[in-house]
Design a protein around this motif. Structure first.
Motif, PDB file in Angstrom:
ATOM      1  N   ASN A  35       0.482  -1.225   0.421  1.00  0.00           N
ATOM      2  CA  ASN A  35      -0.261  -0.227  -0.122  1.00  0.00           C
ATOM      3  C   ASN A  35       1.102   0.786   0.300  1.00  0.00           C
ATOM      4  O   ASN A  35       1.290   1.974   1.143  1.00  0.00           O
ATOM      5  CB  ASN A  35      -1.186   0.119   1.234  1.00  0.00           C
ATOM      6  CG  ASN A  35      -2.094  -1.350   1.099  1.00  0.00           C
ATOM      7  OD1 ASN A  35      -2.339  -1.737  -0.045  1.00  0.00           O
ATOM      8  ND2 ASN A  35      -2.284  -1.343   2.228  1.00  0.00           N
ATOM      9  N   ALA A  43      -8.193   5.314  -0.628  1.00  0.00           N
ATOM     10  CA  ALA A  43      -9.015   4.445   0.519  1.00  0.00           C
ATOM     11  C   ALA A  43      -9.655   6.276   0.997  1.00  0.00           C
ATOM     12  O   ALA A  43     -11.181   5.527   2.289  1.00  0.00           O
ATOM     13  CB  ALA A  43      -8.744   3.206   1.573  1.00  0.00           C
ATOM     14  N   VAL A  64     -10.704  -1.933   5.018  1.00  0.00           N
ATOM     15  CA  VAL A  64     -10.398  -2.390   3.130  1.00  0.00           C
ATOM     16  C   VAL A  64      -9.553  -3.739   3.756  1.00  0.00           C
ATOM     17  O   VAL A  64      -8.643  -3.261   4.584  1.00  0.00           O
ATOM     18  CB  VAL A  64      -9.023  -1.297   2.673  1.00  0.00           C
ATOM     19  CG1 VAL A  64      -8.835  -1.500   1.937  1.00  0.00           C
ATOM     20  CG2 VAL A  64     -10.144   0.021   2.381  1.00  0.00           C
ATOM     21  N   ARG A  65      -8.850  -4.873   2.553  1.00  0.00           N
ATOM     22  CA  ARG A  65      -8.259  -6.106   3.131  1.00  0.00           C
ATOM     23  C   ARG A  65      -7.254  -4.887   2.427  1.00  0.00           C
ATOM     24  O   ARG A  65      -7.143  -4.424   1.336  1.00  0.00           O
ATOM     25  CB  ARG A  65      -9.138  -6.751   2.084  1.00  0.00           C
ATOM     26  CG  ARG A  65      -7.992  -7.818   2.180  1.00  0.00           C
ATOM     27  CD  ARG A  65      -8.445  -9.237   1.759  1.00  0.00           C
ATOM     28  NE  ARG A  65      -9.577  -9.257   1.850  1.00  0.00           N
ATOM     29  CZ  ARG A  65     -10.818 -10.451   1.368  1.00  0.00           C
ATOM     30  NH1 ARG A  65     -10.958 -10.108  -0.399  1.00  0.00           N
ATOM     31  NH2 ARG A  65     -11.719 -10.805   1.840  1.00  0.00           N
ATOM     32  N   GLY A  69      -7.169  -4.393  -1.194  1.00  0.00           N
ATOM     33  CA  GLY A  69      -7.864  -3.120  -0.592  1.00  0.00           C
ATOM     34  C   GLY A  69      -8.971  -3.150  -1.971  1.00  0.00           C
ATOM     35  O   GLY A  69      -9.942  -1.981  -1.001  1.00  0.00           O
ATOM     36  N   GLU A  70      -9.300  -4.094  -1.224  1.00  0.00           N
ATOM     37  CA  GLU A  70     -10.821  -4.003  -1.484  1.00  0.00           C
ATOM     38  C   GLU A  70     -11.498  -4.026  -0.343  1.00  0.00           C
ATOM     39  O   GLU A  70     -11.467  -4.114   1.020  1.00  0.00           O
ATOM     40  CB  GLU A  70     -11.256  -5.681  -1.641  1.00  0.00           C
ATOM     41  CG  GLU A  70     -13.015  -6.548  -1.810  1.00  0.00           C
ATOM     42  CD  GLU A  70     -13.077  -7.803  -1.292  1.00  0.00           C
ATOM     43  OE1 GLU A  70     -14.275  -8.167  -1.215  1.00  0.00           O
ATOM     44  OE2 GLU A  70     -11.731  -8.580  -0.726  1.00  0.00           O
ATOM     45  N   VAL A  71     -12.802  -2.701  -0.417  1.00  0.00           N
ATOM     46  CA  VAL A  71     -13.606  -2.404   0.826  1.00  0.00           C
ATOM     47  C   VAL A  71     -14.235  -3.421   0.985  1.00  0.00           C
ATOM     48  O   VAL A  71     -15.491  -4.216   0.898  1.00  0.00           O
ATOM     49  CB  VAL A  71     -14.512  -1.264   0.093  1.00  0.00           C
ATOM     50  CG1 VAL A  71     -15.592  -0.804   1.536  1.00  0.00           C
ATOM     51  CG2 VAL A  71     -13.472  -0.495  -0.375  1.00  0.00           C
ATOM     52  N   ARG A  74     -18.465  -0.609   5.919  1.00  0.00           N
ATOM     53  CA  ARG A  74     -18.718   1.254   5.483  1.00  0.00           C
ATOM     54  C   ARG A  74     -19.464   1.913   7.209  1.00  0.00           C
ATOM     55  O   ARG A  74     -20.180   0.936   7.054  1.00  0.00           O
ATOM     56  CB  ARG A  74     -19.013   1.638   4.641  1.00  0.00           C
ATOM     57  CG  ARG A  74     -18.271   1.876   2.930  1.00  0.00           C
ATOM     58  CD  ARG A  74     -18.975   1.883   2.184  1.00  0.00           C
ATOM     59  NE  ARG A  74     -18.090   1.988   0.653  1.00  0.00           N
ATOM     60  CZ  ARG A  74     -18.251   0.934  -0.064  1.00  0.00           C
ATOM     61  NH1 ARG A  74     -18.475  -0.318   0.741  1.00  0.00           N
ATOM     62  NH2 ARG A  74     -17.778   1.007  -1.805  1.00  0.00           N
ATOM     63  N   HIS A 107      -6.471  -6.581   7.923  1.00  0.00           N
ATOM     64  CA  HIS A 107      -7.427  -5.387   7.040  1.00  0.00           C
ATOM     65  C   HIS A 107      -6.751  -4.007   7.877  1.00  0.00           C
ATOM     66  O   HIS A 107      -6.262  -4.363   8.960  1.00  0.00           O
ATOM     67  CB  HIS A 107      -9.146  -5.338   7.352  1.00  0.00           C
ATOM     68  CG  HIS A 107      -9.467  -6.503   7.021  1.00  0.00           C
ATOM     69  ND1 HIS A 107      -9.956  -8.148   7.536  1.00  0.00           N
ATOM     70  CD2 HIS A 107     -10.598  -6.834   5.348  1.00  0.00           C
ATOM     71  CE1 HIS A 107     -10.122  -8.410   6.798  1.00  0.00           C
ATOM     72  NE2 HIS A 107     -10.947  -7.851   5.717  1.00  0.00           N
TER      73      HIS A 107
END
Length: 185
Positions: A35, A43, A64-65, A69-71, A74, A107
């Motif tokens: 990242n 993000a 976020v993973r 980067g998968e959300v 929320r 995460h």
């Protein structure tokens, strides 16, 4: 987990303006190395978009993973309904509802404002891999929002069992403006 060396190398030196705290990484846990600052900013912009759902208290968060980067979840501040529903807690509830109470260490939670002591404690107890925030507690206070004067770093420092990372100041100018320009009651 998220090591200081990999974080500094992945950020290319921009971490000097941010708060950072790490502990020894546990084996087989993801690092934040993949990242770069652009991913943190991407993000954080998602957290800002979520925060805009509450124009009075724009505390938004996304989980976020770290690996891709998968959300995963929320949340936005909804303390008018329940006083503990800060953005981070709402995101944690969303995560548990969707994914179960597992794999927190894989995460990163992104939040528009530095987590209060309640939220940071919940994140520590969950074992979240990392927390990235925009505005500091002092910045939020300057925007006229009362804050308990215990920093997220203080909570982590009092939690020797926690192995996550804390990074502050990501898109701080934008999150500070979000809080300063909020709707006043």
């Amino acid at each position: 987990m998220l090591s200081r060396r990999t974080l500094f190398s992945s950020l290319g030196g921009v971490a000097c303006c941010c708060t950072l705290r790490t502990a020894a990484a546990a084996p087989n846990q993801p690092t934040i190395a993949a990242n770069r600052m652009a991913a943190h900013e991407r993000a954080m912009r998602l957290a800002i978009a979520v925060a805009r759902r509450n124009p009075v208290y724009p505390f938004g968060a996304v989980i976020v993973r770290a690996a891709n980067g998968e959300v995963m979840a929320r949340g936005v501040n909804n303390a008018r309904v329940n006083p503990i529903l800060h953005g981070e807690i709402a995101a944690m509830n969303d995560y548990v509802a969707r994914r179960g109470n597992k794999n927190w260490d894989a995460h990163i939670l992104y939040t528009t404002g530095e987590p209060c002591s309640m939220c940071m404690s919940a994140l520590v107890w969950a074992g979240i891999g990392g927390v990235v925030f925009g505005s500091s507690i002092d910045g939020i206070r300057r925007a006229g929002i009362d804050q308990i004067d215990i920093t997220a770093k203080s909570v982590i420092d009092a939690s020797p069992f926690y192995h996550g990372t804390l990074l502050g100041g990501v898109l701080q100018a934008e999150t500070d403006q979000l809080f300063l320009q909020r709707k006043r009651l």
